[in-house]
Design a protein around this motif. Sequence first.
Motif, PDB file in Angstrom:
ATOM      1  N   ASP A  90       0.973  -1.060  -0.002  1.00 28.53           N
ATOM      2  CA  ASP A  90      -0.067   0.059  -0.198  1.00 28.53           C
ATOM      3  C   ASP A  90       0.840   1.400   0.067  1.00 28.53           C
ATOM      4  O   ASP A  90       0.352   2.465   0.326  1.00 28.53           O
ATOM      5  N   ALA A  91       2.215   1.189  -0.306  1.00 29.07           N
ATOM      6  CA  ALA A  91       2.905   2.286  -0.350  1.00 29.07           C
ATOM      7  C   ALA A  91       2.484   3.392  -1.427  1.00 29.07           C
ATOM      8  O   ALA A  91       1.913   3.014  -2.254  1.00 29.07           O
ATOM      9  N   GLU A  92       2.929   4.571  -0.858  1.00 33.86           N
ATOM     10  CA  GLU A  92       2.325   5.577  -1.935  1.00 33.86           C
ATOM     11  C   GLU A  92       3.024   5.725  -3.274  1.00 33.86           C
ATOM     12  O   GLU A  92       2.343   6.072  -4.185  1.00 33.86           O
ATOM     13  N   HIS A  93       4.256   5.212  -3.288  1.00 33.41           N
ATOM     14  CA  HIS A  93       4.949   5.405  -4.401  1.00 33.41           C
ATOM     15  C   HIS A  93       5.504   3.809  -4.927  1.00 33.41           C
ATOM     16  O   HIS A  93       5.783   2.949  -4.097  1.00 33.41           O
ATOM     17  N   THR A  94       5.530   3.636  -6.252  1.00 39.78           N
ATOM     18  CA  THR A  94       5.715   2.365  -6.747  1.00 39.78           C
ATOM     19  C   THR A  94       6.958   2.558  -7.719  1.00 39.78           C
ATOM     20  O   THR A  94       6.537   3.263  -8.718  1.00 39.78           O
ATOM     21  N   LEU A  95       8.068   1.810  -7.526  1.00 40.32           N
ATOM     22  CA  LEU A  95       9.163   1.922  -8.622  1.00 40.32           C
ATOM     23  C   LEU A  95       9.070   0.617  -9.403  1.00 40.32           C
ATOM     24  O   LEU A  95       9.098  -0.684  -8.737  1.00 40.32           O
ATOM     25  N   VAL A  96       9.301   0.770 -10.500  1.00 32.92           N
ATOM     26  CA  VAL A  96       9.806  -0.423 -11.425  1.00 32.92           C
ATOM     27  C   VAL A  96      11.295  -0.365 -11.811  1.00 32.92           C
ATOM     28  O   VAL A  96      11.694   0.778 -12.306  1.00 32.92           O
ATOM     29  N   ALA A  97      12.158  -1.246 -11.107  1.00 35.65           N
ATOM     30  CA  ALA A  97      13.637  -1.019 -11.402  1.00 35.65           C
ATOM     31  C   ALA A  97      14.207  -1.803 -12.254  1.00 35.65           C
ATOM     32  O   ALA A  97      14.194  -3.367 -12.136  1.00 35.65           O
ATOM     33  N   VAL A  98      14.733  -1.211 -13.298  1.00 40.38           N
ATOM     34  CA  VAL A  98      15.313  -2.359 -14.264  1.00 40.38           C
ATOM     35  C   VAL A  98      17.047  -2.178 -14.223  1.00 40.38           C
ATOM     36  O   VAL A  98      17.632  -1.193 -14.326  1.00 40.38           O
ATOM     37  N   HIS A  99      17.290  -3.562 -14.243  1.00 48.13           N
ATOM     38  CA  HIS A  99      18.752  -3.529 -13.680  1.00 48.13           C
ATOM     39  C   HIS A  99      19.793  -3.621 -15.085  1.00 48.13           C
ATOM     40  O   HIS A  99      19.157  -3.430 -16.196  1.00 48.13           O
ATOM     41  N   GLY A 100      20.992  -3.613 -14.720  1.00 43.38           N
ATOM     42  CA  GLY A 100      21.939  -3.373 -15.679  1.00 43.38           C
ATOM     43  C   GLY A 100      22.496  -4.629 -16.705  1.00 43.38           C
ATOM     44  O   GLY A 100      21.928  -5.690 -16.416  1.00 43.38           O
ATOM     45  N   PHE A 101      23.277  -4.493 -17.500  1.00 46.15           N
ATOM     46  CA  PHE A 101      23.927  -5.520 -18.663  1.00 46.15           C
ATOM     47  C   PHE A 101      24.381  -6.537 -17.744  1.00 46.15           C
ATOM     48  O   PHE A 101      25.423  -6.292 -16.807  1.00 46.15           O
ATOM     49  N   ARG A 102      24.000  -7.823 -17.941  1.00 41.34           N
ATOM     50  CA  ARG A 102      24.815  -8.904 -17.122  1.00 41.34           C
ATOM     51  C   ARG A 102      24.234  -9.206 -16.024  1.00 41.34           C
ATOM     52  O   ARG A 102      24.667 -10.304 -15.267  1.00 41.34           O
ATOM     53  N   GLY A 103      23.481  -8.188 -15.247  1.00 40.98           N
ATOM     54  CA  GLY A 103      23.033  -8.327 -13.945  1.00 40.98           C
ATOM     55  C   GLY A 103      21.728  -9.002 -13.888  1.00 40.98           C
ATOM     56  O   GLY A 103      21.258  -9.681 -14.834  1.00 40.98           O
ATOM     57  N   GLU A 104      21.298  -8.897 -12.604  1.00 42.82           N
ATOM     58  CA  GLU A 104      19.807  -9.314 -12.642  1.00 42.82           C
ATOM     59  C   GLU A 104      19.165  -8.588 -11.447  1.00 42.82           C
ATOM     60  O   GLU A 104      19.793  -7.634 -10.746  1.00 42.82           O
ATOM     61  N   HIS A 105      17.949  -8.834 -10.676  1.00 40.97           N
ATOM     62  CA  HIS A 105      17.438  -7.983  -9.933  1.00 40.97           C
ATOM     63  C   HIS A 105      18.141  -7.604  -8.783  1.00 40.97           C
ATOM     64  O   HIS A 105      18.055  -6.743  -7.801  1.00 40.97           O
ATOM     65  N   HIS A 106      19.137  -8.604  -8.131  1.00 40.10           N
ATOM     66  CA  HIS A 106      19.957  -8.733  -6.795  1.00 40.10           C
ATOM     67  C   HIS A 106      20.717  -7.364  -7.044  1.00 40.10           C
ATOM     68  O   HIS A 106      20.975  -6.830  -5.926  1.00 40.10           O
ATOM     69  N   GLY A 107      21.060  -6.962  -8.125  1.00 40.13           N
ATOM     70  CA  GLY A 107      22.336  -5.816  -8.153  1.00 40.13           C
ATOM     71  C   GLY A 107      21.679  -4.593  -7.755  1.00 40.13           C
ATOM     72  O   GLY A 107      22.312  -3.899  -7.090  1.00 40.13           O
ATOM     73  N   LEU A 108      20.233  -4.292  -7.708  1.00 41.41           N
ATOM     74  CA  LEU A 108      19.447  -3.256  -7.298  1.00 41.41           C
ATOM     75  C   LEU A 108      19.330  -3.074  -5.797  1.00 41.41           C
ATOM     76  O   LEU A 108      18.713  -2.154  -5.346  1.00 41.41           O
ATOM     77  N   GLU A 109      19.545  -4.300  -5.081  1.00 41.24           N
ATOM     78  CA  GLU A 109      19.019  -4.670  -3.908  1.00 41.24           C
ATOM     79  C   GLU A 109      19.499  -3.587  -2.751  1.00 41.24           C
ATOM     80  O   GLU A 109      18.933  -3.247  -1.849  1.00 41.24           O
ATOM     81  N   PRO A 110      20.935  -3.211  -2.834  1.00 38.95           N
ATOM     82  CA  PRO A 110      21.211  -2.097  -1.745  1.00 38.95           C
ATOM     83  C   PRO A 110      20.741  -0.967  -1.720  1.00 38.95           C
ATOM     84  O   PRO A 110      20.357  -0.483  -0.640  1.00 38.95           O
ATOM     85  N   VAL A 111      20.331  -0.317  -3.093  1.00 34.74           N
ATOM     86  CA  VAL A 111      19.280   0.855  -3.246  1.00 34.74           C
ATOM     87  C   VAL A 111      17.935   0.465  -2.438  1.00 34.74           C
ATOM     88  O   VAL A 111      17.307   1.319  -1.901  1.00 34.74           O
ATOM     89  N   VAL A 112      17.327  -0.498  -2.985  1.00 38.24           N
ATOM     90  CA  VAL A 112      16.124  -0.879  -2.559  1.00 38.24           C
ATOM     91  C   VAL A 112      16.114  -1.035  -1.173  1.00 38.24           C
ATOM     92  O   VAL A 112      14.891  -0.422  -0.384  1.00 38.24           O
ATOM     93  N   ALA A 113      17.043  -1.576  -0.368  1.00 33.95           N
ATOM     94  CA  ALA A 113      17.197  -1.804   1.009  1.00 33.95           C
ATOM     95  C   ALA A 113      17.095  -0.538   1.807  1.00 33.95           C
ATOM     96  O   ALA A 113      16.631  -0.401   2.953  1.00 33.95           O
TER      97      ALA A 113
END
Length: 298
Positions: free
Chosen positions: A36-59
């Motif tokens: 129910d968060a007010e803001h929703t982000l769709v996060a698109v990772h970089g080349f050769r990566g996957e969703h784990h790569g953006l987890e430090p920012v997500v955290a």
Amino acid sequence: MPVPHPTAPVGLLRPVRREVQASGGTTAYWEYGPVDAEHTLVAVHGFRGEHHGLEPVVAMLPEVRVISPDLPGFGETAPLPGRTHDLAAYAEWLSDFVAAVAPGAVILGHSFGSIVSAAAVAQGLATPRLIVVNPIGAPALQGPRGVMTRLAIFYYWAGARLPERVGTAVLRNALVVRVMSITMAKTSDRQLRRFIHDQHDTYFARFADRDVLRDAFVTSVSHDITEYAADIAVPTLLIAAVRDDITPIEAERHLVTLFTDAELVEIPDVGHLIHYETPAPAAEAIRRFLGPSARDTR
């Protein structure tokens, strides 16, 4: 056992894994934060990566709902059936994915994901705001490490031309991955360097096949955001690194002027790994950009 990030509480994340049909294929994605968060982000990772790569920012954004897919052909998402994985395919896929999962979400793209995100928004993907981290703001061959880019082009070309078993082994070679990791990391913090190398060792070889990898690489060095900036009308945040080896900061300062409504946040003493090395400043810039209703609730 995964190496912990020294500052971002990545280990506390408990994402929910889901799947959805997009562009004729099945996309795996992970959902973080309150539904129910007010803001929703769709996060698109970089080349050769996957969703784990953006987890430090997500955290560092626990109050924000974040939806993070694996790009087609990477991580747990299979290649798009019958498609060349060029920019047109990736941009179409992102538009289909957002429409199916989170219409109206803010779009965030890192590195190669910044090109995909910018292309999709310029071509009609509806979003209230766009965020690009380590944006590819100039042709790769013109960057500070143009020679390294040419070597990378040869590396991926050779991997595609060698017999399939040999070529795939070359592209997944752990020594090559480690060299890439060492080259990109700027931090002198030993624990953070361990985390970065562990991330690349674990996830950089999780591509579906060498054809997808070749297509994605060719796309990554054939396009940049300057092609799309003038066609993006929504407010845009650029989070750039002063020591980026792929796009020099001078090019990012020019890129921001090409948008109708954009701002640039420069992070010092970091290169192309903002998402790993400086997730807190990146998260704070994102929080401020989303508006006063986005508050850190940790």
